[in-house]
Design a protein around this motif. Structure first.
Motif, PDB file in Angstrom:
ATOM      1  N   ILE A  59      -2.476  -4.445 -15.628  1.00 36.24           N
ATOM      2  CA  ILE A  59      -3.019  -5.444 -14.687  1.00 36.24           C
ATOM      3  C   ILE A  59      -2.085  -5.602 -13.480  1.00 36.24           C
ATOM      4  N   THR A  60      -0.769  -5.610 -13.777  1.00 34.77           N
ATOM      5  CA  THR A  60       0.209  -5.744 -12.681  1.00 34.77           C
ATOM      6  C   THR A  60       0.127  -4.554 -11.725  1.00 34.77           C
ATOM      7  N   SER A  61      -0.006  -3.351 -12.273  1.00 32.59           N
ATOM      8  CA  SER A  61      -0.106  -2.145 -11.433  1.00 32.59           C
ATOM      9  C   SER A  61      -1.348  -2.184 -10.567  1.00 32.59           C
ATOM     10  N   ILE A  62      -2.458  -2.661 -11.148  1.00 33.84           N
ATOM     11  CA  ILE A  62      -3.696  -2.791 -10.370  1.00 33.84           C
ATOM     12  C   ILE A  62      -3.501  -3.787  -9.235  1.00 33.84           C
ATOM     13  N   GLY A  63      -2.811  -4.908  -9.520  1.00 37.28           N
ATOM     14  CA  GLY A  63      -2.559  -5.915  -8.492  1.00 37.28           C
ATOM     15  C   GLY A  63      -1.710  -5.366  -7.350  1.00 37.28           C
ATOM     16  N   VAL A  64      -0.635  -4.620  -7.703  1.00 41.86           N
ATOM     17  CA  VAL A  64       0.231  -4.031  -6.671  1.00 41.86           C
ATOM     18  C   VAL A  64      -0.540  -2.970  -5.894  1.00 41.86           C
ATOM     19  N   LEU A  65      -1.394  -2.192  -6.596  1.00 44.80           N
ATOM     20  CA  LEU A  65      -2.202  -1.175  -5.927  1.00 44.80           C
ATOM     21  C   LEU A  65      -3.174  -1.817  -4.941  1.00 44.80           C
ATOM     22  N   ALA A  66      -3.725  -2.974  -5.313  1.00 34.13           N
ATOM     23  CA  ALA A  66      -4.618  -3.697  -4.397  1.00 34.13           C
ATOM     24  C   ALA A  66      -3.843  -4.152  -3.164  1.00 34.13           C
ATOM     25  N   GLY A  67      -2.622  -4.633  -3.380  1.00 32.50           N
ATOM     26  CA  GLY A  67      -1.775  -5.026  -2.248  1.00 32.50           C
ATOM     27  C   GLY A  67      -1.486  -3.850  -1.339  1.00 32.50           C
ATOM     28  N   LEU A  68      -1.248  -2.673  -1.942  1.00 26.76           N
ATOM     29  CA  LEU A  68      -1.014  -1.461  -1.159  1.00 26.76           C
ATOM     30  C   LEU A  68      -2.240  -1.118  -0.323  1.00 26.76           C
ATOM     31  N   GLY A  69      -3.427  -1.301  -0.913  1.00 29.81           N
ATOM     32  CA  GLY A  69      -4.660  -1.038  -0.169  1.00 29.81           C
ATOM     33  C   GLY A  69      -4.821  -1.976   1.011  1.00 29.81           C
ATOM     34  N   VAL A  70      -4.460  -3.250   0.825  1.00 27.58           N
ATOM     35  CA  VAL A  70      -4.558  -4.225   1.916  1.00 27.58           C
ATOM     36  C   VAL A  70      -3.646  -3.837   3.074  1.00 27.58           C
ATOM     37  N   LEU A  71      -2.492  -3.215   2.758  1.00 35.28           N
ATOM     38  CA  LEU A  71      -1.541  -2.811   3.800  1.00 35.28           C
ATOM     39  C   LEU A  71      -2.106  -1.732   4.715  1.00 35.28           C
ATOM     40  N   TYR A  72      -3.183  -1.081   4.321  1.00 31.45           N
ATOM     41  CA  TYR A  72      -3.815  -0.062   5.162  1.00 31.45           C
ATOM     42  C   TYR A  72      -4.951  -0.637   5.995  1.00 31.45           C
ATOM     43  N   ARG A  78      -1.150  -6.587  10.299  1.00 32.71           N
ATOM     44  CA  ARG A  78      -0.731  -7.755  11.078  1.00 32.71           C
ATOM     45  C   ARG A  78       0.138  -8.703  10.259  1.00 32.71           C
ATOM     46  N   HIS A  79      -0.064  -8.737   8.937  1.00 28.25           N
ATOM     47  CA  HIS A  79       0.645  -9.685   8.076  1.00 28.25           C
ATOM     48  C   HIS A  79       1.377  -8.939   6.957  1.00 28.25           C
ATOM     49  N   VAL A  80       2.206  -7.992   7.358  1.00 29.14           N
ATOM     50  CA  VAL A  80       2.920  -7.154   6.384  1.00 29.14           C
ATOM     51  C   VAL A  80       3.774  -7.995   5.457  1.00 29.14           C
ATOM     52  N   HIS A  81       4.560  -8.925   6.008  1.00 30.46           N
ATOM     53  CA  HIS A  81       5.489  -9.710   5.194  1.00 30.46           C
ATOM     54  C   HIS A  81       4.749 -10.577   4.175  1.00 30.46           C
ATOM     55  N   ALA A  82       3.698 -11.250   4.606  1.00 28.49           N
ATOM     56  CA  ALA A  82       2.957 -12.139   3.705  1.00 28.49           C
ATOM     57  C   ALA A  82       2.309 -11.353   2.572  1.00 28.49           C
ATOM     58  N   VAL A  83       1.642 -10.239   2.916  1.00 28.17           N
ATOM     59  CA  VAL A  83       0.976  -9.420   1.894  1.00 28.17           C
ATOM     60  C   VAL A  83       2.005  -8.859   0.906  1.00 28.17           C
ATOM     61  N   THR A  84       3.128  -8.377   1.438  1.00 23.91           N
ATOM     62  CA  THR A  84       4.163  -7.809   0.570  1.00 23.91           C
ATOM     63  C   THR A  84       4.757  -8.877  -0.344  1.00 23.91           C
ATOM     64  N   PHE A  85       5.003 -10.059   0.213  1.00 26.13           N
ATOM     65  CA  PHE A  85       5.573 -11.141  -0.586  1.00 26.13           C
ATOM     66  C   PHE A  85       4.652 -11.495  -1.754  1.00 26.13           C
ATOM     67  N   VAL A  86       3.338 -11.446  -1.496  1.00 24.07           N
ATOM     68  CA  VAL A  86       2.375 -11.787  -2.548  1.00 24.07           C
ATOM     69  C   VAL A  86       2.417 -10.752  -3.669  1.00 24.07           C
ATOM     70  N   TRP A  87       2.299  -9.441  -3.292  1.00 23.59           N
ATOM     71  CA  TRP A  87       2.239  -8.461  -4.386  1.00 23.59           C
ATOM     72  C   TRP A  87       3.576  -8.294  -5.093  1.00 23.59           C
ATOM     73  N   LEU A  88       4.684  -8.659  -4.423  1.00 27.21           N
ATOM     74  CA  LEU A  88       5.987  -8.591  -5.092  1.00 27.21           C
ATOM     75  C   LEU A  88       6.134  -9.646  -6.190  1.00 27.21           C
ATOM     76  N   THR A  89       5.338 -10.715  -6.117  1.00 31.10           N
ATOM     77  CA  THR A  89       5.393 -11.736  -7.173  1.00 31.10           C
ATOM     78  C   THR A  89       4.720 -11.271  -8.463  1.00 31.10           C
TER      79      THR A  89
END
Length: 446
Positions: A59-72, A78-89
């Protein structure tokens, strides 16, 4: 200095945003790999809980993968820091749950929390404030994981020890991130300074090349002036004698009775008159004065002189004029004649090299407010787009080695610029080329 610093900060922020986006994507891939490889740790330490932990890791890997998709996406960029901070949690939450589900403060998974803190500081250095905030959040997650167990914290010394190690990790990662960001800024400033120095050096080299070209042109003009001054006396006298002799011969009864002889004598007189015209044109260079900005001359006269002086180059090429306005302008007549000679000579060379079937050069003039706009157009092979933007660069030439220094158009550009105008070039490859420049009207004439 402040005005110069603002663009630097803006460009630095842009470069930093691109760097953070790249690092965030790389960090996401790394985290997914490490989370999945954690199956080995689960098997080695807590084999009885492998099934539950496998679900959590997936589940965690899927969540991080979704965050990676949002980064594209545009939003993610536009919101690299916010998106990264979220998936890092996500991995921190997973590890905190594993600590809660196993041995609390005695769980070996606290090492995973430390690993993620250092990963944030090294793989994704977003700034020491972000790293510090992430560290505090991680410490809070560890405290919740241990204190919310049914039995609570049983070994306070071990809890304090592990919490202190986590705190040390946060401090070390924050300090590393601070100096890493500082070093990156200094490196960027050095790179900007080097680029600025290179631009200044290029500008200096270009200025030196222009000065050298102008000096060469002045030397040529001085030599031409000296030669012309001598020719005025040496050529004019014999030409006048020849014209006088021809006029006398034309009155002779023998010549009057021979149409062929009359035609030959008439041709000879026209040839002598052409020599006179050329010598007269050379006077412009022989007695040229320092341009004061108030000298007036008729452009058509300059065109006549230029056409005569390049007559040997334009032989066989039709030269047409489209001048329907008064052409009294202000400027340095000799310099403008030089510009026209250069433009006509280049056009003639292009027409001959291109093998144009019906070669033609059109010289035009029209009103443009308080200035006169002049064009020189040929129907030759044109100029390639990659060369068109460089034709006025000093020493740029498409001619073969030894056939030119590539200074002619650069000097022409400087001459027109000195007259407050601008020399431009337009072309359609395979069809035509047109050079345009403007000169001030004499006395404000419109």
């Amino acid at each position: 200095m402040a005005a110069a610093a603002r663009p630097m900060r803006g460009s630095y922020a842009k470069e930093l945003a691109g760097f953070h986006l790249m690092q965030s994507r790389a960090c996401a891939v790394t985290v997914i790999v490490l989370v999945l490889l954690g199956f080995v740790l689960d098997f080695a330490v807590y084999p009885e809980m492998m099934g539950r932990f496998a679900v959590a890791r997936f589940i965690t890997s899927i969540g991080v993968l979704a965050g990676l998709g949002v980064l594209y996406t545009a939003f993610g960029k536009r919101h690299v820091h916010a998106v990264t901070f979220v998936w890092l949690t996500f991995p921190q939450a997973m590890i905190a749950w594993m600590i809660h589900a196993t041995q609390g403060e005695a769980s070996l998974f606290y090492a995973g929390i430390i690993l993620t803190i250092f990963a944030v500081g090294t793989l994704f250095p977003v700034g020491f404030m972000y790293t510090m905030a992430y560290g505090v959040l991680t410490l809070l997650a560890y405290w919740i994981a241990c204190t919310t167990r049914p039995e609570g914290v049983t070994d306070h010394a071990q809890f304090l020890f592990h919490a202190t190690i986590i705190l040390f990790s946060v401090a070390a990662s924050t300090v590393y991130t601070f100096y890493n960001e500082r070093g990156r800024r200094q490196l960027f400033e050095l790179k900007e300074e080097l680029a600025q120095k290179n631009d200044e050096l290029e500008h200096t080299n270009r200025s030196l090349a222009e000065i050298k070209g102008q000096m060469l042109q002045q030397e040529k003009m001085a030599a031409l002036g000296t030669l012309s001054a001598g020719l005025l006396h040496e050529v004019n006298n014999p030409v006048n004698f020849c014209l006088m002799a021809i006029d006398v011969a034309l009155e002779d009864p023998v010549a009057q009775g021979s149409p062929m002889l009359l035609e030959c004598l008439d041709d000879a007189r026209q040839g002598m008159q052409r020599v006179q015209y050329i010598v007269s044109d050379l006077k412009t260079f022989a007695y040229r004065k320092e341009h004061t900005g108030s000298d007036a001359f008729v452009l058509e006269r300059a065109v006549d002189a230029a056409v005569r002086l390049v007559g040997h180059e334009t032989k066989g090429i039709a030269i047409r004029r489209e001048i329907a306005v008064a052409t009294l302008v202000q400027g340095d007549e000799a310099a403008i004649v030089g510009v026209l000679i250069n433009l006509l000579g280049n056009a003639a060379l292009a027409l001959r090299k291109g093998g144009t079937a019906a070669p033609e050069i059109v010289i035009g003039a029209c009103d443009d407010g308080a200035r006169l706009r002049i064009t020189v157009r040929d129907n030759g092979p044109g100029i390639e787009p990659e060369h068109l933007s460089r034709v006025f660069e000093p020493f740029f030439t498409t001619r073969e080695v030894g056939q030119g220094l590539g200074l002619g158009l650069s000097i022409c550009y400087s001459v027109i610029e000195r007259h407050g105008g601008r020399l431009t070039a337009e072309s359609t490859p395979g069809e035509w080329t047109r050079f345009t420049f403007d000169l001030p009207r004499a006395g404000g004439e419109r």
